[in-house]
Write a protein that holds these residues in place. Structure first.
Motif, PDB file in Angstrom:
ATOM      1  N   LYS A 292       0.815  -1.212   0.000  1.00 33.81           N
ATOM      2  CA  LYS A 292       0.000   0.000   0.000  1.00 33.81           C
ATOM      3  C   LYS A 292       0.852   1.268   0.000  1.00 33.81           C
ATOM      4  CE  LYS A 292      -4.076  -2.137   1.997  1.00 33.81           C
ATOM      5  NZ  LYS A 292      -5.075  -2.103   3.072  1.00 33.81           N
TER       6      LYS A 292
ATOM      7  N   ASP B  54      -1.614   7.863   0.112  1.00 33.34           N
ATOM      8  CA  ASP B  54      -1.967   7.854   1.531  1.00 33.34           C
ATOM      9  C   ASP B  54      -1.829   6.474   2.183  1.00 33.34           C
ATOM     10  OD1 ASP B  54      -4.112   6.543   0.409  1.00 33.34           O
ATOM     11  OD2 ASP B  54      -5.617   7.995   1.045  1.00 33.34           O
ATOM     12  N   ASN B  55      -1.113   5.577   1.521  1.00 37.09           N
ATOM     13  CA  ASN B  55      -0.875   4.217   2.039  1.00 37.09           C
ATOM     14  C   ASN B  55      -2.174   3.443   2.282  1.00 37.09           C
ATOM     15  OD1 ASN B  55       1.971   4.692   2.164  1.00 37.09           O
ATOM     16  ND2 ASN B  55       1.635   5.809   4.061  1.00 37.09           N
ATOM     17  N   SER B  56      -3.180   3.700   1.447  1.00 43.15           N
ATOM     18  CA  SER B  56      -4.478   3.059   1.649  1.00 43.15           C
ATOM     19  C   SER B  56      -4.808   1.971   0.633  1.00 43.15           C
ATOM     20  CB  SER B  56      -5.597   4.109   1.639  1.00 43.15           C
ATOM     21  OG  SER B  56      -5.690   4.708   0.348  1.00 43.15           O
TER      22      SER B  56
ATOM     23  N   SER C 217      -5.426  -4.195  -4.161  1.00 43.58           N
ATOM     24  CA  SER C 217      -6.717  -3.721  -3.661  1.00 43.58           C
ATOM     25  C   SER C 217      -7.779  -3.793  -4.750  1.00 43.58           C
ATOM     26  CB  SER C 217      -6.604  -2.275  -3.159  1.00 43.58           C
ATOM     27  OG  SER C 217      -5.714  -2.187  -2.071  1.00 43.58           O
TER      28      SER C 217
ATOM     29  N   VAL D 234      -7.519   6.380  -3.786  1.00 41.22           N
ATOM     30  CA  VAL D 234      -7.105   7.171  -2.625  1.00 41.22           C
ATOM     31  C   VAL D 234      -8.080   8.322  -2.373  1.00 41.22           C
ATOM     32  CG1 VAL D 234      -4.661   6.615  -2.847  1.00 41.22           C
ATOM     33  CG2 VAL D 234      -5.549   8.623  -3.992  1.00 41.22           C
ATOM     34  N   SER D 235      -8.156   8.743  -1.129  1.00 46.42           N
ATOM     35  CA  SER D 235      -8.949   9.914  -0.727  1.00 46.42           C
ATOM     36  C   SER D 235     -10.385   9.878  -1.244  1.00 46.42           C
ATOM     37  CB  SER D 235      -8.263  11.205  -1.187  1.00 46.42           C
ATOM     38  OG  SER D 235      -6.954  11.281  -0.682  1.00 46.42           O
TER      39      SER D 235
END
Length: 161
Positions: free
Chosen positions: A17, A22-24, A29, A47-48
């Motif tokens: 990630k 944002d390491n999400s 994924s 992201v975001s």
């Protein structure tokens, strides 16, 4: 030619990630192993709170494909070129360089600061330099290593042979 060192590095990158702003999210994924390395959602999450225009394409058995262009809109001319475009997409993984966001060079610096990437790149290439071309090569080698071998088709095919 797929090498164990580069495909292994590609696998680590694929599931990491850290490749997102944002390491999400990671490549995995959206390209979920349980669904043939694709997404079962109509649009993939990024992201975001961002979303893609479409769901991710399947990756399983890519090495046997005859495609010469990649993505639904065929904007990538090779599997290697395709691998870093989601990373640089504003909604997908966020290293777009737009609207105050960092660009791909910031990701390369981020990865360079992670000890295990220094070791993995050194093992694969003989030095720890992290470049876009090396990311592309390793991710593409991992994708080419993803093969099905126990699908209903494979089982039926084995009976015929």
């Amino acid at each position: 030619r797929i090498t164990n060192a580069k495909a292994t590095l590609g696998r680590v990158l694929f599931y990491d990630k850290s490749l997102s702003l944002d390491n999400s999210v990671s490549c995995a994924s959206c390209h979920q192993q349980a669904f043939g390395f694709r997404d079962n959602a109509q649009a993939s999450a990024g992201v975001s709170g961002g979303t893609t225009a479409r769901h991710s394409m399947r990756l399983v058995n890519a090495r046997f494909g005859t495609e010469v262009k990649f993505f639904w809109d065929e904007r990538a001319l090779s599997l290697e070129a395709q691998t870093t475009q989601p990373i640089q997409d504003h909604a997908e993984m966020g290293f777009s360089g737009r609207d105050g966001r960092p660009n791909l060079q910031a990701l390369l610096s981020k990865l360079q600061a992670i000890d295990y990437y220094q070791e993995l790149f050194d093992f694969a290439y003989g030095d720890d330099q992290i470049t876009e071309a090396r990311l592309q090569e390793c991710l593409a080698q991992f994708v080419r290593s993803i093969q099905s071998f126990d699908s209903k088709y494979d089982a039926g095919r084995a009976l015929v042979m």
